[in-house]
Design an enzyme around this catalytic site. Sequence first.
Site, PDB file in Angstrom:
ATOM      1  N   SER A 404       2.859  11.378   1.735  1.00  0.00           N
ATOM      2  CA  SER A 404       2.234  10.187   2.309  1.00  0.00           C
ATOM      3  C   SER A 404       0.964  10.300   2.632  1.00  0.00           C
ATOM      4  O   SER A 404      -0.243  10.569   1.885  1.00  0.00           O
ATOM      5  CB  SER A 404       3.213   9.798   3.549  1.00  0.00           C
ATOM      6  OG  SER A 404       3.144   8.355   3.880  1.00  0.00           O
ATOM      7  N   LYS A 429       4.789  10.353  -2.370  1.00  0.00           N
ATOM      8  CA  LYS A 429       4.982   9.175  -1.652  1.00  0.00           C
ATOM      9  C   LYS A 429       3.711   8.356  -1.673  1.00  0.00           C
ATOM     10  O   LYS A 429       3.053   8.526  -0.756  1.00  0.00           O
ATOM     11  CB  LYS A 429       5.570   9.548  -0.208  1.00  0.00           C
ATOM     12  CG  LYS A 429       5.878   8.501   0.566  1.00  0.00           C
ATOM     13  CD  LYS A 429       7.098   7.608   0.105  1.00  0.00           C
ATOM     14  CE  LYS A 429       7.334   6.628   1.281  1.00  0.00           C
ATOM     15  NZ  LYS A 429       6.361   5.622   1.386  1.00  0.00           N
TER      16      LYS A 429
END
Length: 516
Positions: A404, A429
């Site tokens: 992320s 992600k």
Amino acid sequence: MESSRALASSPLHKTPKSWKERNPRTSFPFATPKQLRTSCSYKRSADKDLTRGVGLGCNGSDESSDFARILKNAAIGLAAAAAVSVSGCDSSALAESLTVAFPASRDIEVNRVQKTLVETWGLIRETFIDPTFNHQDWDSKLQQTMVEMFPLKSADAAYGKISGMLATLGDPFTRIISPKEYQSFRIGNDGNLQGVGMFINTEPDSGRLVVLSCIEGSPADRAGILEGDEIVEINGESVAGLSGEVAAQKLRGRVGTTVIVKLVSQQGNDKNGRSQREVRIPREVIRLSPLSSTIIYHQLNDGHMSKTGYVRLSAFSQTAASEMENAIKEMENQGVQSYILDLRNNPGGLMKAGLDVAQIWLDGDGILVNTVDRNGDMLPINMVQSHALTHDPLVVLVNEGSASASEILAGALHDNGRAILVGHKTFGKGKIQSVTELDDGSALFITVAKYLSPALHEIDKVGITPDIQCTPDALNSVAPFQSRDKTKASSLEMDSCIMVAEHALDEVQQSKGTAS
């Protein structure tokens, strides 16, 4: 921090409340945005009270895409973080009105959740990344869920219906959490809490509540609680069946109070090699620092001794960028000549923090990340006259636990030619979520966009492959190194990826003739 750690937490935007409940028969306006895309710029703020506030400014067109409109109404991060503003754009949208009528439950708690249902449904309708809502009629889904909720007698059961409705979207990152859970989320990102100072998690297979680690010097650390210890009771109550978050709430409390924890240690004296004990732990103010640093002393091939600043960032909390800035300034004053930024096992956090950290290392107005909204329109987010704190060579360490916001930062530094990536392929992600505090204090997480690296590399479900893998072959010709901090030195000396990173930095420094 007594909370469960989730791998690959998403980059988050904070959006304000969007729907206002007027009475049990309610009319809600919905906006249908005009479609086109422009670029946005991102600038760090010196306002310390806002913890690096940022501004997004549109250039070119006077129309905005759905994602830009989301950002206009957003505040990146948490409630205490700075608001995001879009300026220089006319983001007006054509509006259509939709009236939603439903019978009000006579149960006060269920009636409150009915309103939360409509609020949730409306936000999903406006901002969810998939405009087909997983190929279903989203308007009909509201009616169905409302009918199912009407006869219920408890708020928990009603919230369950909202979660069920969200599950039909097929996106595990779009979810609702209770007011208590949201407070815990805010604590984890704000950087301070009142508790005992340990990370805990419920093992998915066994259901055991285990200690992941204790914050150094915290009450839990002083009590001798160790990684791997199992918590079986808190204040005399069994924790069987409790999630890590619920157990964390039981461990927290006012400063000056105590909590009694029964533990099972894996190094014990029963027939299974386990032992039980009870400890009374005082609660204190716990400062959660996501950053640790040290200086590594390394002998180069030509005999010179170099200083490498090692910075480990464990999460992108609200304090990450300011702590990073302080650490870099201190090491610059100590004459370091290169840096290792360790993002391994960093699951992400606030997108705002990731972008702020990137600009500590970068100059100019290049692209930090590209976002793609629900209409497929791409929005590049650029720096605004960024000035790096150092231009010394940089290696970024990543692995399969880097996700992320970690991938946003790694991609920004790599694609802008600032850093060499060393380690293993990242998690992959590549989705961005908004987090909105609803009127009842709960919070709604919605996947609103995906992101691509500055060089337009796909990240979601793909990950980032580093320039240099940590393999046995990569360890050839690696010299030993030392750290002034002997506790950290022992672990760093055994870390093969750090050794590979040092070797890569040696080559960069020697190619530039900077060894001295």
